[in-house]
Design an enzyme around this catalytic site. Structure first.
Site, short mmCIF file in Angstrom:
data_model
loop_
_atom_site.label_atom_id
_atom_site.label_comp_id
_atom_site.label_asym_id
_atom_site.label_seq_id
_atom_site.Cartn_x
_atom_site.Cartn_y
_atom_site.Cartn_z
NE ARG A 224 -1.87 6.57 33.95
CZ ARG A 224 -2.55 7.67 34.28
NH1 ARG A 224 -2.65 8.05 35.53
NH2 ARG A 224 -3.14 8.41 33.35
CG HIS A 272 -6.84 6.42 38.66
ND1 HIS A 272 -6.16 5.70 37.70
CD2 HIS A 272 -6.59 7.72 38.35
CE1 HIS A 272 -5.54 6.52 36.87
NE2 HIS A 272 -5.79 7.76 37.25
C1 GLV Z 1 -5.53 10.70 35.43
O1 GLV Z 1 -4.93 9.78 35.84
C2 GLV Z 1 -5.20 11.43 34.23
O2 GLV Z 1 -4.35 10.98 33.48
O3 GLV Z 1 -5.79 12.51 34.03
#
Ligand code: GLV
Length: 309
Positions: A224, A272
């Site tokens: 993250r 992401h």
């Molecule tokens: C992606 O970041 C997830 O948490 O699946």
């Protein structure tokens, strides 16, 4: 009774279809269309305004739409009696492994350098590195981290894993806890962060830790954005201590256009998407947890709310 969805996806149709495909009679509604909030018992959630679940007096279970639950755990007004479950999906782990492998191989074979040369029509060779030349360190060896570490080990990399507690034995070298983090870092050339974001792990990718990596190392952050102290990374890239960073997650997403990461020559950005849950693959466990909730049965993949993951 229904599965209520709250997220920022433009099109939730594939999710609705996948959930209904598992079990046709299941009703799937977006939460903002609900007239009687007391009828909501099960929610499937990604981003949502903090505090909103206080308004649902009979809510029993929230299922994250992904593997991470920090979007829920960071809500100070998440009702304490609500159970939180997350997605555990072999496809998700395999997708992250394939992403990590692509990034590593692209860096070892200097593909972005050759792309730049192609743009300038320059025929220039450059030495590359081999799988046997580097050691990979994986921070976070839970379900996903363990899969990636094992696959990379099987591909021929030297791999070490670091986690909060010792955990079970593995084919790769394992370190744990604060007392062993230095030993783990000093022998890592490519650091991959896959930790859950908790108060304990926030800012763990800081100068003090990143400086312990050997000179010329790279960082791959698939955890993250909150794990990374952004200015510390910039300082270590600019001083030459670190050779590069592949960042898939950010403190603010989408990454603002003015952010210095976009133009940094040593940073490669992806939006992401190291893994995107495939609705058809994850729907069965969501529907299963929905029925378990209605029947007061033990839930699958339940999150320990005190631990935060
Ligand atoms: C992606 O970041 C997830 O948490 O699946």
């Amino acid at each position: 009774m229904a599965i209520h969805v709250v997220c920022d996806l433009e099109n939730i149709e594939p999710w609705v279809r996948a959930l209904k495909n598992v079990d046709n009679p299941v009703e799937v509604l977006t939460i903002d269309n609900v007239k009687d909030k007391s009828s909501v018992e099960f929610v499937l959630a990604w981003t949502y305004p903090h505090g909103m679940f206080e308004e649902y007096p009979n809510l029993k279970t929230i299922s994250s739409m992904g593997a991470g639950v920090d979007h829920l755990m960071s809500d100070p007004r998440l009702p304490p009696e609500v159970s939180v479950v997350r997605i555990v999906d072999p496809l998700l782990s395999q997708d992250i492994y394939e992403f990590a492998l692509s990034v590593i191989m692209s860096r070892l074979r200097r593909l972005s350098f050759f792309r730049d040369m192609q743009r300038q029509k320059i025929w220039k060779r450059k030495r590359y590195r081999r799988i046997s030349d580097v050691s990979i360190g994986i921070m976070g060896t839970g379900v996903i981290g363990n899969h990636i570490a094992t696959q990379l080990h099987n591909t021929g990399f030297r791999v070490a894993g670091w986690s909060r507690t010792p955990g079970s034995s593995a084919p790769y070298r394992k370190y744990h806890g604060k007392s062993q983090i230095d030993r783990f870092l000093v022998e890592t050339n490519i650091l991959i962060c896959l930790l859950p974001l908790t108060p304990e792990t926030e800012n763990i990718l800081n100068k003090e830790n990143l400086e312990k990596l050997p000179e010329g190392s790279w960082l791959i952050n698939i955890g993250r954005g909150g794990h990374l102290v952004e200015n510390d990374l910039l300082e270590l890239l600019d001083s030459g201590h670190l050779d590069g960073a592949n960042l898939d997650v950010f403190r603010e997403e989408p990454l603002p256009a003015s952010h210095p990461f976009w133009d940094h020559p040593k940073i490669e950005i992806t939006p992401h998407m190291a893994s995107l849950p495939l609705p058809a693959s994850v729907a069965p466990q969501i529907v299963d947890n929905y029925h378990r909730t209605l029947n007061n049965k033990p839930l699958l993949n339940i999150v320990d709310r005190t631990r935060g993951y």
